[in-house]
Write a protein that holds these residues in place. Structure first.
Motif, PDB file in Angstrom:
ATOM      1  N   ARG A 195       0.832  -1.206   0.000  1.00 42.50           N
ATOM      2  CA  ARG A 195       0.000   0.000   0.000  1.00 42.50           C
ATOM      3  C   ARG A 195       0.870   1.261   0.000  1.00 42.50           C
ATOM      4  N   ARG A 196       1.978   1.207   0.724  1.00 45.67           N
ATOM      5  CA  ARG A 196       2.877   2.361   0.744  1.00 45.67           C
ATOM      6  C   ARG A 196       3.498   2.573  -0.640  1.00 45.67           C
ATOM      7  N   LEU A 197       3.809   1.501  -1.320  1.00 41.91           N
ATOM      8  CA  LEU A 197       4.358   1.623  -2.667  1.00 41.91           C
ATOM      9  C   LEU A 197       3.313   2.176  -3.633  1.00 41.91           C
ATOM     10  N   GLN A 198       2.072   1.744  -3.475  1.00 41.26           N
ATOM     11  CA  GLN A 198       1.015   2.295  -4.322  1.00 41.26           C
ATOM     12  C   GLN A 198       0.918   3.808  -4.155  1.00 41.26           C
ATOM     13  N   ASP A 199       1.038   4.264  -2.922  1.00 42.17           N
ATOM     14  CA  ASP A 199       0.988   5.709  -2.660  1.00 42.17           C
ATOM     15  C   ASP A 199       2.217   6.427  -3.210  1.00 42.17           C
ATOM     16  N   ALA A 200       3.356   5.721  -3.238  1.00 39.80           N
ATOM     17  CA  ALA A 200       4.609   6.338  -3.677  1.00 39.80           C
ATOM     18  C   ALA A 200       4.756   6.365  -5.193  1.00 39.80           C
ATOM     19  N   CYS A 201       3.946   5.590  -5.906  1.00 37.86           N
ATOM     20  CA  CYS A 201       4.054   5.510  -7.363  1.00 37.86           C
ATOM     21  C   CYS A 201       3.717   6.865  -7.986  1.00 37.86           C
ATOM     22  N   SER A 202       4.605   7.388  -8.805  1.00 38.57           N
ATOM     23  CA  SER A 202       4.384   8.694  -9.433  1.00 38.57           C
ATOM     24  C   SER A 202       3.615   8.589 -10.738  1.00 38.57           C
ATOM     25  N   GLU A 203       3.832   7.507 -11.469  1.00 37.86           N
ATOM     26  CA  GLU A 203       3.097   7.304 -12.718  1.00 37.86           C
ATOM     27  C   GLU A 203       3.280   5.872 -13.210  1.00 37.86           C
ATOM     28  N   ILE A 204       2.379   5.464 -14.092  1.00 37.25           N
ATOM     29  CA  ILE A 204       2.479   4.180 -14.768  1.00 37.25           C
ATOM     30  C   ILE A 204       2.597   4.463 -16.252  1.00 37.25           C
ATOM     31  N   ILE A 205       3.616   3.895 -16.870  1.00 32.63           N
ATOM     32  CA  ILE A 205       3.865   4.158 -18.286  1.00 32.63           C
ATOM     33  C   ILE A 205       3.804   2.860 -19.082  1.00 32.63           C
ATOM     34  N   GLU A 206       3.509   3.002 -20.355  1.00 30.64           N
ATOM     35  CA  GLU A 206       3.553   1.884 -21.287  1.00 30.64           C
ATOM     36  C   GLU A 206       4.562   2.226 -22.371  1.00 30.64           C
ATOM     37  N   VAL A 207       5.446   1.270 -22.663  1.00 32.28           N
ATOM     38  CA  VAL A 207       6.503   1.515 -23.645  1.00 32.28           C
ATOM     39  C   VAL A 207       6.499   0.394 -24.679  1.00 32.28           C
ATOM     40  N   PRO A 208       6.859   0.698 -25.916  1.00 32.10           N
ATOM     41  CA  PRO A 208       6.928  -0.345 -26.942  1.00 32.10           C
ATOM     42  C   PRO A 208       8.189  -1.185 -26.817  1.00 32.10           C
ATOM     43  N   ALA A 209       8.177  -2.328 -27.470  1.00 30.38           N
ATOM     44  CA  ALA A 209       9.367  -3.179 -27.502  1.00 30.38           C
ATOM     45  C   ALA A 209      10.546  -2.396 -28.065  1.00 30.38           C
ATOM     46  N   GLY A 210      11.713  -2.617 -27.482  1.00 31.94           N
ATOM     47  CA  GLY A 210      12.921  -1.948 -27.936  1.00 31.94           C
ATOM     48  C   GLY A 210      13.245  -0.671 -27.197  1.00 31.94           C
ATOM     49  N   THR A 211      12.339  -0.209 -26.325  1.00 32.66           N
ATOM     50  CA  THR A 211      12.582   1.019 -25.573  1.00 32.66           C
ATOM     51  C   THR A 211      13.674   0.803 -24.535  1.00 32.66           C
ATOM     52  N   ARG A 212      14.635   1.722 -24.490  1.00 28.09           N
ATOM     53  CA  ARG A 212      15.656   1.662 -23.441  1.00 28.09           C
ATOM     54  C   ARG A 212      15.117   2.410 -22.225  1.00 28.09           C
TER      55      ARG A 212
END
Length: 241
Positions: free
Chosen positions: A19-36
């Motif tokens: 739960r603490r990590l959920q609160d600490a999460c700043s954003e959720i991103i989606e990236v395509p294959a090959g992204t560094r």
């Protein structure tokens, strides 16, 4: 993050820490294959938890040469060791389309400074990560082609099972044959021949980015696979029967 994201290695974390990590999460991103995701040597101020997809770590000379040294599956922090180090000595890349939760280091430091128990729990994740790396070193150095590839497939099968991405011995493994060979220290030709040997022996089939165990117990026996290096804490996760 969703409740279903509490899977794989982060299942080791207590509900309170999750739960603490959920609160600490700043954003959720989606990236395509090959992204560094992270470049070797660059300063980083956040860590990423893989929620979906497959991530590879590549040790590199910074010019042309690179070597796969780890694969991350959903439920793995892909760069948590960057929290105390401030940078990584390897590249982190998405092998497939991936979804990641990002955590600013400032927020993570507040968690570890507030609770010694939570600090130990997050530290344990990096220790298991190191244990997996040592297992990869053993596999490449001591197991020949058939045993090494069988061992690798058993490892990935169990880790995918733990994060809910395997059903009835079948799971996606979106690696090219060249990448699979690299993970096992083989040439592409040798990997192709060994995959055919596993298939013809009725042990395992790898086709179109998917793995299907036909005889998981025998594959584990041939691969000398012992899941002890994963330090599994939960019931029913002792490996293939």
């Amino acid at each position: 993050m969703r409740a279903s994201d509490h899977a794989g290695m982060v299942r080791r974390l207590s509900p309170e820490l999750w739960r603490r990590l959920q609160d600490a999460c700043s954003e959720i991103i989606e990236v395509p294959a090959g992204t560094r995701i992270t470049k070797a040597g660059e300063s980083i101020a956040r860590s990423a938890l893989l929620l979906d997809g497959l991530i590879v770590r590549n040790a590199t000379d910074g010019v042309r040469q690179a070597q796969m040294v780890a694969l991350q599956v959903p439920g793995d922090f892909v760069d948590l060791h960057g929290l105390p180090l401030g940078r990584l000595d390897h590249d982190v890349l998405a092998v497939s389309p991936a979804r990641l939760a990002l955590f600013p280091h400032k927020a993570l430091l507040e968690i570890v400074e507030d609770s010694a128990e939570d600090a130990r729990a997050l530290w344990a994740l990096t220790m298991i990560d190191a244990s997996i790396h040592r297992h990869w070193t053993f596999r490449m150095g001591q197991l020949r082609a058939l045993a090494g590839l069988a061992n690798f497939l058993c490892e990935m099968g169990l880790r995918m099972e733990l994060c809910g991405r395997s059903r009835e011995g079948r799971f996606a493994l979106p690696l090219t044959q060249s990448q699979m060979a690299e993970a096992c220290g083989l040439s592409g030709v040798h990997a192709n021949r060994t995959l055919r040997e596993l298939r013809e022996a009725g042990l395992c089939v790898v086709r179109d980015g998917e793995v299907q165990f036909l005889d998981r117990a025998e594959t584990a026996r041939i691969g000398r696979f012992d899941p002890g290096f994963l330090f599994l804490p939960w019931e029913g996760a002792s490996g293939p029967a």
